[in-house]
Design a protein around this motif. Structure first.
Motif, PDB file in Angstrom:
ATOM      1  N   LEU A 122       3.955 -34.024 -23.833  1.00 40.55           N
ATOM      2  CA  LEU A 122       5.257 -34.555 -23.453  1.00 40.55           C
ATOM      3  C   LEU A 122       5.017 -35.878 -22.743  1.00 40.55           C
ATOM      4  CD1 LEU A 122       8.324 -34.336 -23.030  1.00 40.55           C
ATOM      5  CD2 LEU A 122       7.849 -33.087 -20.912  1.00 40.55           C
TER       6      LEU A 122
ATOM      7  N   ASN B 141      17.762 -37.580 -20.046  1.00 39.65           N
ATOM      8  CA  ASN B 141      16.944 -38.360 -19.121  1.00 39.65           C
ATOM      9  C   ASN B 141      17.051 -39.846 -19.451  1.00 39.65           C
ATOM     10  OD1 ASN B 141      14.637 -39.450 -17.592  1.00 39.65           O
ATOM     11  ND2 ASN B 141      14.067 -37.304 -17.381  1.00 39.65           N
TER      12      ASN B 141
ATOM     13  N   ASN C 165      13.945 -38.508 -27.234  1.00 38.95           N
ATOM     14  CA  ASN C 165      15.282 -38.530 -26.640  1.00 38.95           C
ATOM     15  C   ASN C 165      15.970 -39.850 -26.950  1.00 38.95           C
ATOM     16  OD1 ASN C 165      14.086 -40.343 -24.924  1.00 38.95           O
ATOM     17  ND2 ASN C 165      14.615 -39.266 -23.042  1.00 38.95           N
TER      18      ASN C 165
ATOM     19  N   TYR D 172       3.350 -41.224 -18.375  1.00 40.34           N
ATOM     20  CA  TYR D 172       3.155 -39.952 -17.684  1.00 40.34           C
ATOM     21  C   TYR D 172       3.090 -38.872 -18.755  1.00 40.34           C
ATOM     22  CZ  TYR D 172       4.495 -42.467 -13.455  1.00 40.34           C
ATOM     23  OH  TYR D 172       4.544 -43.354 -12.415  1.00 40.34           O
ATOM     24  N   SER D 173       2.022 -38.110 -18.775  1.00 36.68           N
ATOM     25  CA  SER D 173       1.773 -37.184 -19.878  1.00 36.68           C
ATOM     26  C   SER D 173       1.451 -35.796 -19.343  1.00 36.68           C
ATOM     27  CB  SER D 173       0.618 -37.703 -20.741  1.00 36.68           C
ATOM     28  OG  SER D 173       0.289 -36.770 -21.738  1.00 36.68           O
TER      29      SER D 173
ATOM     30  N   PHE E 115      15.691 -33.336 -21.062  1.00 39.83           N
ATOM     31  CA  PHE E 115      14.989 -34.221 -21.990  1.00 39.83           C
ATOM     32  C   PHE E 115      15.968 -35.183 -22.672  1.00 39.83           C
ATOM     33  CE2 PHE E 115      13.374 -34.986 -26.336  1.00 39.83           C
ATOM     34  CZ  PHE E 115      12.173 -35.600 -26.040  1.00 39.83           C
TER      35      PHE E 115
ATOM     36  N   ALA F  71       6.507 -39.402 -20.935  1.00 39.05           N
ATOM     37  CA  ALA F  71       7.564 -40.187 -20.296  1.00 39.05           C
ATOM     38  C   ALA F  71       7.021 -41.593 -20.099  1.00 39.05           C
ATOM     39  CB  ALA F  71       7.975 -39.580 -18.965  1.00 39.05           C
TER      40      ALA F  71
ATOM     41  N   MET G 196      11.500 -40.752 -23.460  1.00 44.39           N
ATOM     42  CA  MET G 196      10.618 -39.587 -23.532  1.00 44.39           C
ATOM     43  C   MET G 196      10.467 -39.170 -24.988  1.00 44.39           C
ATOM     44  SD  MET G 196      11.975 -37.297 -20.297  1.00 44.39           S
ATOM     45  CE  MET G 196      10.564 -36.202 -20.362  1.00 44.39           C
ATOM     46  N   TRP G 197       9.279 -38.627 -25.297  1.00 44.23           N
ATOM     47  CA  TRP G 197       9.064 -38.073 -26.622  1.00 44.23           C
ATOM     48  C   TRP G 197       7.963 -37.022 -26.545  1.00 44.23           C
ATOM     49  CZ3 TRP G 197       7.921 -43.313 -25.721  1.00 44.23           C
ATOM     50  CH2 TRP G 197       6.568 -43.632 -25.646  1.00 44.23           C
TER      51      TRP G 197
ATOM     52  N   ALA H  30      14.636 -43.235 -25.417  1.00 38.94           N
ATOM     53  CA  ALA H  30      13.506 -43.863 -26.103  1.00 38.94           C
ATOM     54  C   ALA H  30      13.979 -44.616 -27.343  1.00 38.94           C
ATOM     55  CB  ALA H  30      12.467 -42.816 -26.476  1.00 38.94           C
TER      56      ALA H  30
END
Length: 642
Positions: A343, A249, A267, A330-331, A246, A345, A253-254, A270
């Motif tokens: 999560l 990456n 992260n 993307y979830s 995470f 992305a 992402m969060w 982001a």
């Protein structure tokens, strides 16, 4: 004998043993005394009593009657060979004995069930893969399974029933069982006991060897508690791997709360991509990076995601600098600190979408270009086909023109040549009458040729794309009168009957061109009515126009030929044998249309023909302007005259 029997009964029994024993008396006595009949007949009872009382000692027996009563009897042999029997009602005592025996049996069964249940509980404790422990109201160990003991093997001596929970914790602290407590043992112990005292608690605990357990404890009725220990070492290792993935990456992402959309974790990628620092980002919600017009749709999507229907989708986001970007989300759903979360992305597709839109626009432009080029090619093909068709028509017209001209010019030339030859032959003996006749023939032939030449020249001007119309006030009645007089002088066999009083004094038009119109119409009326001398010309004003009809009583026109009468070089079938070029009516129609008027033909074969000309009357201000010397010259292309 039983003390509970009456004295009368005792005397009766003694008498029965020493005297004859009628069955009826015995049965009645038993009925009166005990209130029921034995389970056997009197004879069977006496026989049974004889058989039972065979010894000298007394015989005790118990019988249950049909009424449910229980009788205990005693048979005693007498010295004279008889016997004495006593009876006692022991029903209550018998029932008490039975109840006691049943209660004893039930107690033994319950004890067996309890032992079996305890055995099953112990077996179940051992089958469960998690560590389990039961504590009494004083927090002493009551029961535990092998897995629990294995997890805390470093806490000292083996567990024993009745050991206190706090004592076990202190033993573990002394042995280093709890790495997180090193250096703050008492503080850790107080916190751990406080958690244990709560009605319900759950937390994670680190053990030696980097092992982790999840502890869930709950108080039960009666003051005791139950504790569950779940080994989450593998989960912690995966969580550490996930954290590494995470944080490292490169994609933004969060983690966000599925209900409130609050950011829970983020992260570095982001933070770099959106331009926020960590504290500020974690104080925001997803709505803070969305355009306001997308808030309502996002709330609906968040509600749907709460019901497990979350899907990947595109979103518009705003960076800290206010720039709008388009991302594909993307979830996946997860639990974060026991909260339902997602999560996320985010893939920035702004440039790709811009390229896609440019590509789509290019495709649309290309398709439009192809359509345009295709249409242009089709138009050019149609134009080429039209030009080829026009060329074919021109060739045909040329052929028709050559044929017509050779024929039409031959006739007047032959007349001129014939008249000239006769004059030459009779030059020495000519009379004035002969000269006049031949001169008239020559003039008529020349007039015909001039008429042909004028028509051909007019057609030539039309073929070059324009014709000059000089509009000015003119007397239409005078023009018609001049044309009719000229035809009468040429064709003395015909006369024109004019009705022109209802025409206005002047109209706005080209007098020379209009003269050509009526010259052609009058010439046709004479030519195609050789045996009908009268030609009727009528004119009148109708609203802002004038209408003139030219009617003859000649050969007429076939109905099939009427639509073609104004085509160039067209000759009706009924005109066979009559000189003509097929140019005149076409020229007439063009001139009338250039004046803004119309021309129509009505005819029936053998019944004559009527041509109707409709011309507009110019407004007075136009007439005044032209009177002052302004002449309007209009050059109209042929294409505009169709």
């Amino acid at each position: 004998m039983s003390p509970y029997l009456s004295q009368n009964t005792k005397n009766l029994i003694a008498a029965l043993h020493s005297t004859p024993r009628p069955a009826a008396i015995l049965e009645q006595t038993l009925r009166d005394e005990v209130g029921a009949v034995p389970t056997m007949s009197t004879e069977e009872y006496l026989a049974w009593a004889e058989d039972t009382n065979t010894a000298d000692a007394s015989q005790v027996w118990i019988k249950e009657l049909k009424t449910g009563k229980v009788i205990r009897g005693c048979h005693q042999r007498t010295a004279d060979g008889g016997w004495v029997s006593t009876h006692e009602d022991v029903t209550e005592a018998r029932l008490a004995e039975r109840s006691l025996a049943q209660a004893h049996a039930q107690a033994e069964h319950a004890e067996q069930e309890a032992r079996a249940a305890h055995a099953r509980l112990l077996a179940a404790f051992e089958v469960v893969p998690e560590g389990l422990a039961l504590f009494d109201e004083d927090d002493r160990f009551v029961m535990w399974n092998r897995r629990y003991e294995q997890l805390y093997a470093d806490s000292g001596a083996p567990l024993v029933k009745g050991m206190g929970f706090e004592d076990r914790l202190r033993s573990g602290l002394q042995r280093g069982q709890y790495p997180e407590a090193i250096g703050r043992e008492e503080e850790w112990l107080a916190d751990r006991l406080a958690r244990h005292a709560e009605p319900k608690s759950a937390h994670e605990q680190r053990l030696p060897g980097n092992r982790w357990v999840r502890i869930e404890e709950r108080r039960v009725s009666g003051g005791g508690s139950v504790g569950i220990r779940v080994d989450i070492t593998d989960l912690k290792m995966r969580e550490a791997s996930f954290r590494l993935l995470f944080e490292g990456n490169p994609l933004p992402m969060w983690v966000q709360d599925r209900e409130s959309l609050q950011f829970l974790d983020v992260n570095q990628a982001a933070l770099d991509h959106y331009g926020y620092d960590r504290d500020l980002f974690l104080s925001m919600t997803l709505l803070d990076i969305l355009p306001p017009e997308d808030w309502g749709r996002m709330r609906v999507a968040a509600t749907a995601a709460g019901h497990g229907s979350e899907t990947n989708r595109s979103q518009r986001h705003r960076t800290a600098r206010g720039a709008e970007i388009e991302v594909f989300i993307y979830s996946s759903q997860l639990a974060f600190d026991s909260r339902p979360a997602s999560l996320i992305a985010a893939v920035d597709v702004t440039e790709r979408k811009r390229a896609e839109r440019a590509l789509l626009q290019h495709r649309d432009d290309l398709e439009e270009t192809v359509r345009s080029r295709t249409a242009e090619i089709a138009r050019q093909a149609a134009e080429l086909e039209r030009m080829l068709d026009q060329e074919r028509q021109v060739n045909e017209l040329q052929r028709q023109f050559v044929s017509m001209a050779s024929h039409e010019f031959r006739t007047p030339l032959s007349i001129i040549d014939g008249a000239a030859q006769r004059l030459v032959r009779r030059k020495n003996a000519v009379t004035s009458e002969f000269i006049g006749e031949k001169t008239e023939q020559i003039r008529g032939a020349v007039s015909r040729m001039l008429e042909l030449m004028e028509s051909i020249l007019a057609v030539g001007r039309l073929d070059h794309g324009y014709i000059d119309i000089i509009r000015k006030p003119c007397a239409l009645g005078d023009i018609i009168g001049t044309c009719s007089a000229r035809q009468e002088s040429i064709r003395k066999s015909h006369r024109f009957l004019l009705d022109l009083e209802r025409l206005p004094s002047t109209i706005y038009g080209d007098g020379a061109a209009l003269e050509q119109v009526f010259t052609n119409l009058f010439s046709n009326a004479v030519k195609y009515a050789p045996d009908a001398p009268n030609v009727y010309v009528t004119g009148w004003q109708q609203n802002d126009c004038v209408q003139i009809t030219v009617r003859d009583e000649g050969i007429g026109i076939d109905a099939d030929d009427l639509p073609k009468m104004f085509g160039r070089y067209f000759r009706a079938r009924s005109s066979s044998g009559i000189a003509g070029t097929g140019i005149g009516l076409n020229l007439v129609k063009q001139i009338v249309q250039l004046h803004g008027g119309e021309i129509h033909v009505d005819s029936a074969k053998g019944e004559g023909t009527v041509f109707t000309v409709n011309l507009p009357i110019a407004r007075p201000e136009h007439i005044e302007a032209d009177t002052a010397g302004t002449i309007d010259r209009i050059n109209l292309p042929i294409e505009a005259q169709a």
